[in-house]
Design an enzyme around this catalytic site. Structure first.
Site, PDB file in Angstrom:
ATOM      1  N   ILE A   5      33.118  25.532  35.113  1.00  0.00           N
ATOM      2  CA  ILE A   5      34.091  26.632  34.945  1.00  0.00           C
ATOM      3  C   ILE A   5      33.359  27.968  35.047  1.00  0.00           C
ATOM      4  O   ILE A   5      32.354  28.174  34.356  1.00  0.00           O
ATOM      5  CB  ILE A   5      34.791  26.550  33.561  1.00  0.00           C
ATOM      6  CG1 ILE A   5      35.406  25.160  33.339  1.00  0.00           C
ATOM      7  CG2 ILE A   5      35.859  27.633  33.432  1.00  0.00           C
ATOM      8  CD1 ILE A   5      35.916  24.942  31.899  1.00  0.00           C
ATOM      9  N   ASN A  75      37.424  30.465  37.929  1.00  0.00           N
ATOM     10  CA  ASN A  75      38.282  31.289  37.068  1.00  0.00           C
ATOM     11  C   ASN A  75      37.825  32.747  37.010  1.00  0.00           C
ATOM     12  O   ASN A  75      38.661  33.642  36.895  1.00  0.00           O
ATOM     13  CB  ASN A  75      38.284  30.677  35.653  1.00  0.00           C
ATOM     14  CG  ASN A  75      38.705  31.668  34.599  1.00  0.00           C
ATOM     15  OD1 ASN A  75      39.891  31.966  34.458  1.00  0.00           O
ATOM     16  ND2 ASN A  75      37.741  32.225  33.866  1.00  0.00           N
ATOM     17  N   TYR A 141      42.563  43.922  44.402  1.00  0.00           N
ATOM     18  CA  TYR A 141      42.842  42.734  43.571  1.00  0.00           C
ATOM     19  C   TYR A 141      43.908  41.856  44.223  1.00  0.00           C
ATOM     20  O   TYR A 141      43.713  40.648  44.398  1.00  0.00           O
ATOM     21  CB  TYR A 141      43.286  43.173  42.173  1.00  0.00           C
ATOM     22  CG  TYR A 141      43.532  42.015  41.225  1.00  0.00           C
ATOM     23  CD1 TYR A 141      42.474  41.336  40.631  1.00  0.00           C
ATOM     24  CD2 TYR A 141      44.833  41.593  40.925  1.00  0.00           C
ATOM     25  CE1 TYR A 141      42.696  40.265  39.758  1.00  0.00           C
ATOM     26  CE2 TYR A 141      45.056  40.532  40.057  1.00  0.00           C
ATOM     27  CZ  TYR A 141      43.990  39.871  39.484  1.00  0.00           C
ATOM     28  OH  TYR A 141      44.214  38.809  38.624  1.00  0.00           O
ATOM     29  N   LYS A 145      43.329  38.011  45.810  1.00  0.00           N
ATOM     30  CA  LYS A 145      44.028  36.805  45.330  1.00  0.00           C
ATOM     31  C   LYS A 145      44.827  36.159  46.467  1.00  0.00           C
ATOM     32  O   LYS A 145      44.967  34.926  46.508  1.00  0.00           O
ATOM     33  CB  LYS A 145      44.926  37.146  44.136  1.00  0.00           C
ATOM     34  CG  LYS A 145      44.144  37.583  42.896  1.00  0.00           C
ATOM     35  CD  LYS A 145      43.207  36.485  42.377  1.00  0.00           C
ATOM     36  CE  LYS A 145      42.557  36.824  41.058  1.00  0.00           C
ATOM     37  NZ  LYS A 145      41.677  35.762  40.551  1.00  0.00           N
ATOM     38  N   THR A 178      44.495  38.723  27.649  1.00  0.00           N
ATOM     39  CA  THR A 178      43.029  38.713  27.743  1.00  0.00           C
ATOM     40  C   THR A 178      42.509  40.145  27.881  1.00  0.00           C
ATOM     41  O   THR A 178      43.281  41.098  27.968  1.00  0.00           O
ATOM     42  CB  THR A 178      42.563  37.923  28.987  1.00  0.00           C
ATOM     43  OG1 THR A 178      42.969  38.659  30.137  1.00  0.00           O
ATOM     44  CG2 THR A 178      43.145  36.523  29.037  1.00  0.00           C
TER      45      THR A 178
HETATM   46  N1  LIG Z   1      45.010  37.991  32.314  1.00  0.00           N
HETATM   47  C1  LIG Z   1      45.990  37.907  33.186  1.00  0.00           C
HETATM   48  O1  LIG Z   1      47.125  38.367  32.931  1.00  0.00           O
HETATM   49  C2  LIG Z   1      45.770  37.212  34.487  1.00  0.00           C
HETATM   50  C3  LIG Z   1      46.877  37.027  35.313  1.00  0.00           C
HETATM   51  C4  LIG Z   1      46.701  36.383  36.531  1.00  0.00           C
HETATM   52  C5  LIG Z   1      45.444  35.941  36.898  1.00  0.00           C
HETATM   53  N2  LIG Z   1      44.375  36.149  36.094  1.00  0.00           N
HETATM   54  C6  LIG Z   1      43.062  35.675  36.534  1.00  0.00           C
HETATM   55  O2  LIG Z   1      42.501  34.863  35.529  1.00  0.00           O
HETATM   56  C7  LIG Z   1      41.076  34.843  35.661  1.00  0.00           C
HETATM   57  C8  LIG Z   1      40.439  35.066  34.297  1.00  0.00           C
HETATM   58  O3  LIG Z   1      40.767  36.366  33.857  1.00  0.00           O
HETATM   59  P1  LIG Z   1      40.976  36.753  32.315  1.00  0.00           P
HETATM   60  O4  LIG Z   1      42.293  37.394  32.231  1.00  0.00           O
HETATM   61  O5  LIG Z   1      40.634  35.602  31.444  1.00  0.00           O
HETATM   62  O6  LIG Z   1      39.898  37.927  32.216  1.00  0.00           O
HETATM   63  P2  LIG Z   1      38.692  38.277  31.243  1.00  0.00           P
HETATM   64  O7  LIG Z   1      39.025  37.959  29.825  1.00  0.00           O
HETATM   65  O8  LIG Z   1      38.320  39.664  31.601  1.00  0.00           O
HETATM   66  O9  LIG Z   1      37.531  37.256  31.714  1.00  0.00           O
HETATM   67  C9  LIG Z   1      36.895  37.398  32.937  1.00  0.00           C
HETATM   68  C10 LIG Z   1      35.747  36.399  33.009  1.00  0.00           C
HETATM   69  O10 LIG Z   1      35.139  36.554  34.316  1.00  0.00           O
HETATM   70  C11 LIG Z   1      33.758  36.655  34.147  1.00  0.00           C
HETATM   71  N3  LIG Z   1      33.140  37.549  35.146  1.00  0.00           N
HETATM   72  C12 LIG Z   1      33.560  38.777  35.516  1.00  0.00           C
HETATM   73  N4  LIG Z   1      32.654  39.350  36.336  1.00  0.00           N
HETATM   74  C13 LIG Z   1      31.645  38.459  36.471  1.00  0.00           C
HETATM   75  C14 LIG Z   1      30.407  38.473  37.155  1.00  0.00           C
HETATM   76  N5  LIG Z   1      29.995  39.540  37.864  1.00  0.00           N
HETATM   77  N6  LIG Z   1      29.609  37.390  37.070  1.00  0.00           N
HETATM   78  C15 LIG Z   1      29.972  36.315  36.332  1.00  0.00           C
HETATM   79  N7  LIG Z   1      31.137  36.237  35.671  1.00  0.00           N
HETATM   80  C16 LIG Z   1      31.955  37.308  35.723  1.00  0.00           C
HETATM   81  C17 LIG Z   1      33.541  37.267  32.773  1.00  0.00           C
HETATM   82  O11 LIG Z   1      32.276  36.867  32.268  1.00  0.00           O
HETATM   83  P3  LIG Z   1      31.040  37.880  31.984  1.00  0.00           P
HETATM   84  O12 LIG Z   1      31.594  39.247  31.788  1.00  0.00           O
HETATM   85  O13 LIG Z   1      30.365  37.289  30.794  1.00  0.00           O
HETATM   86  O14 LIG Z   1      30.182  37.755  33.204  1.00  0.00           O
HETATM   87  C18 LIG Z   1      34.678  36.647  31.974  1.00  0.00           C
HETATM   88  O15 LIG Z   1      34.265  35.449  31.375  1.00  0.00           O
HETATM   89  C19 LIG Z   1      40.753  35.924  36.691  1.00  0.00           C
HETATM   90  O16 LIG Z   1      40.496  35.330  37.946  1.00  0.00           O
HETATM   91  C20 LIG Z   1      42.027  36.749  36.755  1.00  0.00           C
HETATM   92  O17 LIG Z   1      42.168  37.396  38.009  1.00  0.00           O
HETATM   93  C21 LIG Z   1      44.510  36.782  34.886  1.00  0.00           C
END
Ligand SMILES: NC(=O)c1ccc[n+]([C@@H]2O[C@H](COP(=O)([O-])OP(=O)(O)OC[C@H]3O[C@@H](n4cnc5c(N)ncnc54)[C@H](OP(=O)(O)O)[C@@H]3O)[C@@H](O)[C@H]2O)c1
Length: 234
Positions: A5, A75, A141, A145, A178
């Site tokens: 993951i 993810n 973004y 996607k 998140t």
């Molecule tokens: N939240 C929503 O409403 C929503 C809706 C649709 C889709 N999504 C998608 O869901 C997924 C997870 O997002 P989330 O909402 O859970 O966001 P989040 O809480 O901001 O988590 C993002 C994760 O991505 C990792 N990440 C970011 N940049 C990175 C890098 N340079 N290298 C390695 N890891 C990196 C971060 O880890 P580190 O910072 O520790 O590296 C963190 O664990 C994303 O693909 C997002 O586009 C989210």
């Protein structure tokens, strides 16, 4: 099962890793930061914007240590600065596309190269409703996607041609509570016409808890192949 993951330090990825560990699965987490400590959890520190670190990733040792079927969950994702396209920097486009597209495609390629085919259970990309719905101020973004969705559809066609049974999904999880949503609510609303809508969703309690997404995903993986492009409803 063995889950690989990305983005296990926060949000959906963290909730999914915790749910997998609770159910007795092994988890390999890839992110820059880590807060998990569990006998069945292995952390790989990797900045997905660093092409040298990306090229060094190697899953083959984990495959040798286990006979479990493997699931790759791409993810990790970023939204970056929220603004009209002309106000965005080269670094914004470059970093966002490295995390949201290039790393996801490379990890998929590594998984297909290094996990024996009989042990490839599924590849799950966490996409977004924004792949199919343009949102002003989110141009990189939304388009990243959309690329993820087409990547998943193309993989499915490749598997069909080869008679390969690996499942592949691009899942839109809904609007999830998140850090990414905190960043969206904190964005300057001057050029972001949807700003109030996202703030209102939080106020009304309409955001989905990450744990709910994680449990739904684990249920989903137990089903036979569903539509590649999938929007979760709860
Ligand atoms: N939240 C929503 O409403 C929503 C809706 C649709 C889709 N999504 C998608 O869901 C997924 C997870 O997002 P989330 O909402 O859970 O966001 P989040 O809480 O901001 O988590 C993002 C994760 O991505 C990792 N990440 C970011 N940049 C990175 C890098 N340079 N290298 C390695 N890891 C990196 C971060 O880890 P580190 O910072 O520790 O590296 C963190 O664990 C994303 O693909 C997002 O586009 C989210």
């Amino acid at each position: 099962m063995l889950f690989i993951i990305t983005g296990t330090s926060s949000g959906i990825g963290l909730a999914l890793a915790e749910a997998c560990l609770e159910k007795g699965h092994e988890v390999i987490g890839i992110a820059r930061r880590n807060h998990l400590n569990h006998a069945n959890f292995t952390f790989i520190a990797c900045d997905l914007t660093d092409t040298i670190q990306l090229e060094k990733l190697d899953f083959s040792t984990f495959m040798k240590n286990s006979n479990a079927e493997a699931v790759l969950v791409n993810n990790a994702g970023v939204i970056g600065k929220i603004d009209y396209t002309e106000n965005l920097s080269f670094a914004h486009f470059h970093k966002l596309n490295l995390v949201n597209i290039t790393a996801l495609q490379w990890l998929t390629s590594l998984f297909l190269k290094q996990v024996p085919m009989a042990r490839q259970h599924s590849i799950v990309h966490i996409s977004s409703g924004a792949a199919q719905r343009p949102i002003p101020a989110w141009s990189a973004y939304c388009s990243s996607k959309a690329a993820v969705d087409m990547f998943a559809l193309t993989l499915k066609e490749e598997f069909k041609e080869k008679g390969q049974t690996t499942k592949v999904y691009a899942i839109a999880p809904g609007v999830v509570d998140t850090v990414m949503q905190e960043d969206i609510r904190a964005a300057d609303k001057t050029n972001f016409s949807s700003s109030d809508k996202f703030k209102e969703m939080k106020r009304s309690g309409d955001l989905i808890p990450p744990k709910k997404v994680a449990l739904k995903l684990l249920q989903w993986l137990e089903m036979p192949q569903q539509d590649v492009i999938t929007r979760f409803t709860y």
